[in-house]
Design an enzyme around this catalytic site. Structure first.
Site, mmCIF file in Angstrom:
data_model
loop_
_atom_site.group_PDB
_atom_site.id
_atom_site.type_symbol
_atom_site.label_atom_id
_atom_site.label_comp_id
_atom_site.label_asym_id
_atom_site.label_seq_id
_atom_site.Cartn_x
_atom_site.Cartn_y
_atom_site.Cartn_z
ATOM 1 N N SER A 1 0.867 -1.173 0.000
ATOM 2 C CA SER A 1 0.000 0.000 0.000
ATOM 3 C C SER A 1 0.907 1.227 0.000
ATOM 4 O O SER A 1 1.740 1.385 0.892
ATOM 5 C CB SER A 1 -0.900 -0.010 1.238
ATOM 6 O OG SER A 1 -1.871 1.010 1.167
ATOM 7 N N ARG B 1 3.686 -11.861 2.963
ATOM 8 C CA ARG B 1 2.738 -12.012 1.853
ATOM 9 C C ARG B 1 3.456 -12.317 0.547
ATOM 10 O O ARG B 1 2.903 -12.993 -0.323
ATOM 11 C CB ARG B 1 1.852 -10.770 1.745
ATOM 12 C CG ARG B 1 0.923 -10.638 2.936
ATOM 13 C CD ARG B 1 -0.238 -9.691 2.711
ATOM 14 N NE ARG B 1 -1.174 -9.754 3.829
ATOM 15 C CZ ARG B 1 -2.395 -9.242 3.818
ATOM 16 N NH1 ARG B 1 -2.835 -8.633 2.727
ATOM 17 N NH2 ARG B 1 -3.179 -9.350 4.871
#
Length: 428
Positions: A352, A391
């Site tokens: 992000s 991730r």
């Protein structure tokens, strides 16, 4: 934090921006709080000015040997002295009330942020397709990891409870390789300065980047006035707190690989299996400090740096522009990078990247001195994941899995794995 002067000058624009965030108008309330603060300041100043004037009058009365008048004036000074602490307290309380209200209001979105109430309003910006054939189904990372005995959630639960994992052997090395690969990329090719920051920070630092006070329940406190960082954004951005930089120093670009700690208070029942949502995880963070006119350009640059990680790993992903209802509290505009995970047959966020304007700089009092005599102003801050290591491990495992349960190691990571090309599957 917001500039109350700007709110007073254009309250309608401020309320329109809050409406885009799904909030009710607040300018009238804030202006009233500021009026109360100004009134308290004026009362304290008037009392001090009166004391100063009385002191001169007392001197004149004594010089004229008018003791009665001097006594009368001294009595008034004594009364004003008694009232002074109350006036000072009222002034402090009024300022605190305004500051606390301003601190609880999210950043104003940029004009080009798409409208929307939640993630369904996000808009695809661009995408990247792997050169390999994309898997549309497969085992999830925890199925692959547990089958090899290299990913142990049961042992982690005995140590720490849910939302933790123990990685072993080649998987532990693969996670370490991912973090090292990202740091080398961002420092060697993208011009970021590597930093090893503390992972325990003071409350002031958490306030500076807006984790506190609003998101207190999502954080882990660690003793008196210490907090475990939820992201290296906190220490990296606060490196410039309470300072005045020269414009020639900008931009500053920092990167760090740190453990991150999140309580996940609002995630009950979500992603309870596997490594997607952990209380502790590793992440490579990117932070930029820029002059205001350069922040939009820096935002695009930071996004490209984060994308380069996934491109070199040859992973399919898409970039989403978050809508007004899905942006973070401190963000003016955010891009999310979502990587394809075939085990879930969907895209999941892996990075992000946000531009915060002067929102965090005001909270940190981080400023710069502009060239050509333009005075001192607040810097702009940006932050992004470059990327979340856990991730990335999930994405590599699921996208590079083989039918026998083994995982091929991407070529970009093989130098960090001692030449190993595959993590073997379970033994029959």
């Amino acid at each position: 934090m917001h500039d109350i002067r700007a709110i007073r000058e254009n309250p309608e624009a401020f309320d329109r921006d809050l409406e885009r965030r799904g909030l009710a108008p607040l300018s009238a309330e804030l202006i009233a709080l500021d009026d109360a603060r100004k009134g308290a300041v004026s009362a304290a100043q008037a009392a001090q000015e009166r004391r100063n004037a009385l002191s001169k009058e007392i001197g004149a009365a004594k010089k004229a040997k008018d003791e009665a008048r001097a006594s009368e004036l001294m009595a008034e000074v004594a009364r004003l002295k008694e009232e002074a602490p109350g006036l000072e307290a009222a002034q402090g309380e009024a300022a605190k009330a305004l500051d606390e209200r301003l601190a609880a209001i999210p950043n104003r979105p940029k004009d080009d942020v798409p409208p929307g109430a939640d993630e369904h309003g996000n808009v695809e910006y661009r995408r990247f397709d792997s050169s390999r054939e994309r898997l549309t189904q497969g085992r999830q990372h925890f199925e692959l990891g547990e089958a090899t005995g290299l990913m142990d959630f049961e042992a982690a639960a005995k140590l720490s409870g849910s939302r933790f994992v123990v990685l072993k052997g080649q998987l532990a090395r693969l996670e370490r390789a991912l973090g090292q690969f990202m740091l080398d990329l961002h420092t060697g090719e993208h011009g970021y300065t590597e930093v090893v920051p503390p992972v325990l920070v003071r409350e002031e630092a958490m306030f500076g980047t807006a984790q506190l006070p609003k998101f207190r329940d999502d954080q882990f406190a660690a003793g008196e006035n210490f907090w475990l960082i939820p992201t290296a954004e906190v220490p990296l951005t606060n490196l410039v707190r309470e300072s005045i930089l020269s414009e020639d120093e900008l931009p500053l670009r920092f990167t760090a690989l740190t453990p991150c700690f999140r309580a996940e208070a609002g995630a009950a029942g979500r992603d309870t299996r596997g490594m997607l949502r952990q209380h502790q995880f590793n992440k490579v963070e990117l932070v930029s400090i820029t002059a205001p006119e350069k922040s939009a350009e820096e935002h695009e640059r930071m996004l490209a740096c984060a994308e380069a990680v996934l491109q070199k790993l040859d992973l399919t992903y898409r970039v989403m522009t978050l809508c007004t209802g899905d942006m973070g509290f401190a963000s003016q505009k955010t891009y999310d990078i979502e990587v394809w995970v075939p085990g879930q047959q969907t895209y999941r966020e892996i990075s992000s990247c946000s531009v915060c304007g002067e929102f965090q700089a005001r909270r940190m009092n981080a400023r710069y001195r502009a060239k050509e005599g333009r005075g001192v102003g607040f810097v702009h801050t940006l932050n992004g994941s470059g990327v979340a290591v856990g991730r990335a491990l999930i994405a590599v495992m699921e996208n590079y899995q083989n039918p026998d349960g083994s995982v091929t190691i991407p070529s970009a990571l093989q130098p960090y794995m001692g030449g190993l090309t595959r993590i073997e599957g379970p033994k029959n």
